[in-house]
Design an enzyme around this catalytic site. Structure first.
Site, PDB file in Angstrom:
ATOM      1  N   CYS A 206       4.869  82.292  35.073  1.00 46.01           N
ATOM      2  CA  CYS A 206       6.462  81.221  35.265  1.00 46.01           C
ATOM      3  C   CYS A 206       7.095  82.459  34.010  1.00 46.01           C
ATOM      4  O   CYS A 206       7.117  82.305  33.164  1.00 46.01           O
ATOM      5  CB  CYS A 206       6.444  80.179  35.133  1.00 46.01           C
ATOM      6  SG  CYS A 206       8.550  79.307  34.704  1.00 46.01           S
ATOM      7  N   CYS A 209       9.559  80.121  32.839  1.00 43.12           N
ATOM      8  CA  CYS A 209       8.769  79.781  30.740  1.00 43.12           C
ATOM      9  C   CYS A 209       8.176  80.744  29.632  1.00 43.12           C
ATOM     10  O   CYS A 209       9.029  80.214  29.024  1.00 43.12           O
ATOM     11  CB  CYS A 209       7.781  79.107  31.177  1.00 43.12           C
ATOM     12  SG  CYS A 209       7.168  77.901  32.877  1.00 43.12           S
TER      13      CYS A 209
END
Length: 591
Positions: A206, A209
């Site tokens: 991600c 992230c």
């Protein structure tokens, strides 16, 4: 002399340990206070009435309570025949003894009579209330001489000690290394059971992230010894993430450690300053005492302030407020007071508790007042939770990257008027929006409406794609449904004036004006399909055996259908041949 002789008779090792702890931890006891040990506790308390404080020098509530306890000791010792004795037990040194005595939090105040436990003091630790408690249970040996103790001030003006309402301080170290704690199925549930933990659920692939990762490390370092910062890799522990309702990455949850309503999602900004500010609020007090003379100052410092006014003797409603305060994460702050002056200021009955929402820096007229009903504790708690969430936003504010999530994705789904204008006109737009909002308040308009302004130069793409605004425009948005309104009840475009803006908002609430979708048809269909898939995934994760059973039943039905319709058709060469089929089959049976 009596206190000194008892102190000198303590075991040498215990004395050394106690002094070491006292030096390191700023203990709450002094040489004037009687500290008992397991060796002399039973013999000392075997006669008369004894009021014992169980404490830990590491407990901040104990340190806060120390001046009150010391004054209480002085007041009792000043009486020649008080009929009650006061002493302490240091639970940091005598932990096993404290547990055997039923101590489950610090400080705990127990009353004993002739060596037998009577009750635990569970009221607000206010000097006046403590004096009354001791007076009610005291047993003087003769005719008491006039007490030398100074009469405590009246309850209405006595500062209330609120630390009793807070959860006991944990003896387990919190984030001692200042690093991110990595959790899995084996460690997760034990970690959240202790509470006070902020967890990031992420996936390595991600992009968001990856951007958050170094900030999360910095946050853990900043919150060393104050707040546990942890993470769960959902790529490796998908089943665990599904049980926590993780539907996107990164998702941030705070766990308070309470068995009920332990988890709350963080939806604020992801900048390091915002994360630090949020984390600092978590480590602050759940409630703060407000002095009457500080009312205007506090209200001017915050766009929204919750103020709990209560009689001194009321603790149930106070505890409800403290228990529910965690869902706010310190924003808005909650202040408490029992001062008569504040009841009079707001024209409220001083005998009844009330929770006020003071908004828009107005310290005279609360926008909303919550009165506690006579319903069950569970119902009162839910009513209070909904009220706290529904009134946490001011009537007017700027909508930007720092406030967007708090406003547009607020749990109570507010109606949001958005006035967009370029940088050069933003000051004038702000002034107009504030005028519209004040008149809305004055007219007693609905409280679930927020009037905002936006810099269209910074939000040009988002405003164009969501609401079709290019440069300047006004819309009313219902972000929970991803719809918006750009006309008022007169059929014209919404203008930045009280008449047009109020007409549009009232039309939205009444459902009398048409809405437009913030997404096109393809986006809406994709969102619908994604929502169904997510719901199905969550259903499977929560009820795997039901899902397996349903699949097996469906397979059985499919097999039955194939056998009944298709297989039998193939197995019967005469099916579907009319009269020839019937004649041939009859002949076959006769043969």
């Amino acid at each position: 002399m009596r206190l000194a002789s008892l102190f000198l008779r303590l075991p040498h090792t215990l004395l050394v340990t106690s002094l070491a702890l006292a030096t390191a931890a700023l203990p709450v006891q002094s040489t004037e206070l009687l500290v008992l040990t397991p060796d002399n506790f039973k013999g000392t308390t075997s006669k008369g009435v004894w009021f014992i404080e169980y404490f830990s020098p590491y407990c901040r509530h104990c340190r806060n309570f120390a001046p009150t306890w010391e004054q209480l000791v002085k007041d009792v010792e000043a009486q020649e025949d008080a009929g009650v004795h006061l002493a302490q037990v240091n639970c940091a040194v005598n932990g096993d003894f404290c547990r055997e005595s039923g101590v489950d939090g610090y400080p705990q105040l127990n009353l004993y009579k002739d060596g037998k436990f009577v009750k635990t003091f569970d009221e607000v630790r206010d000097p006046a209330i403590l004096h009354k408690f001791l007076s009610d249970h005291a047993q003087p040996t003769g005719t008491p001489v006039a007490a030398k103790v100074t009469t405590p001030p009246s309850p209405a003006e006595t500062p209330v000690t609120y630390d009793k309402l807070l959860p006991p301080t944990s003896d387990i170290p919190i984030n001692p290394t200042g690093t991110v704690l990595s959790l899995n199925e084996k460690t997760f549930y034990d970690a959240i059971s202790h509470g006070h933990i902020f967890i990031k659920f992420f996936a390595p692939w991600c992009g968001h992230c990856k951007k958050l990762a170094p900030l999360w490390v910095e946050l853990a370092r900043h919150m060393k010894d104050k707040l546990t910062i942890a993470e769960v890799n959902c790529e490796d522990h998908g089943a665990l993430c599904r049980t926590q309702d993780v539907t996107g990455y990164p998702m941030l949850h705070y766990y308070s450690g309470n068995k009920k309503d332990s988890k709350t999602e963080y939806t604020g900004g992801r900048k390091i300053e915002q994360l630090k500010a949020f984390a600092e609020k978590l480590t602050g007090p759940a409630v703060q005492e407000l002095k009457p003379e500080d009312l205007s100052k506090v209200v001017n410092e915050h766009p929204v302030v919750y103020l709990m006014l209560h009689p001194v003797s009321v603790t149930k409603e106070l505890q409800l407020v403290v228990d529910n305060s965690k869902i706010l994460f310190g924003s808005p702050p909650i202040y408490v007071s029992s001062a008569t002056r504040l009841f009079e200021h707001f024209s409220l009955d001083p005998a009844k508790p009330a929770l006020l929402a003071l908004k828009d820096h107005d310290s005279d007229v609360p926008l909303m007042v919550h009165t506690f009903s006579g319903s069950s504790v569970v119902e009162q708690k839910e009513e209070l939770r909904l009220w706290l969430l529904a009134n946490r936003l001011p009537t007017m504010m700027e909508l930007d990257s720092d406030t967007f999530q708090d406003v547009m994705n607020a749990p109570h789904k507010p109606i949001v008027l958005i006035a967009a204008s370029p940088e050069g006109n933003i000051a004038e737009t702000k002034k107009s929006v504030e005028d519209i909002a004040r008149k809305w308040r004055a007219n007693k308009g609905a409280t679930n409406v927020v009037f905002t302004w936006m810099n269209s130069d910074k939000w040009v793409k988002w405003l164009k794609s969501m609401y079709g605004i290019a440069g300047t425009g006004v819309v009313v948005a219902d972000h929970s449904r991803l719809v918006y309104y750009d006309v008022d009840q007169y059929g014209g475009k919404i203008q930045l004036s009280p008449t047009s803006a109020h007409s549009a908002v009232n039309g939205v609430i009444a459902g009398t004006i048409p809405y437009k979708h913030s997404e096109n048809m393809i986006e809406r269909f994709a969102r619908y399909v994604n929502g169904k898939l997510v719901s199905l995934e969550q259903l499977i994760a929560r009820h795997p055996w039901r899902f397996v059973s349903a699949v097996v039943i469906v397979l059985i039905l499919v097999v039955w259908f194939i056998k009944r319709i298709i297989w039998d058709e193939l197995d019967d060469p005469y099916r579907g041949r009319g009269q020839d089929r019937l004649t041939t089959r009859k002949t076959a049976r006769l043969d």
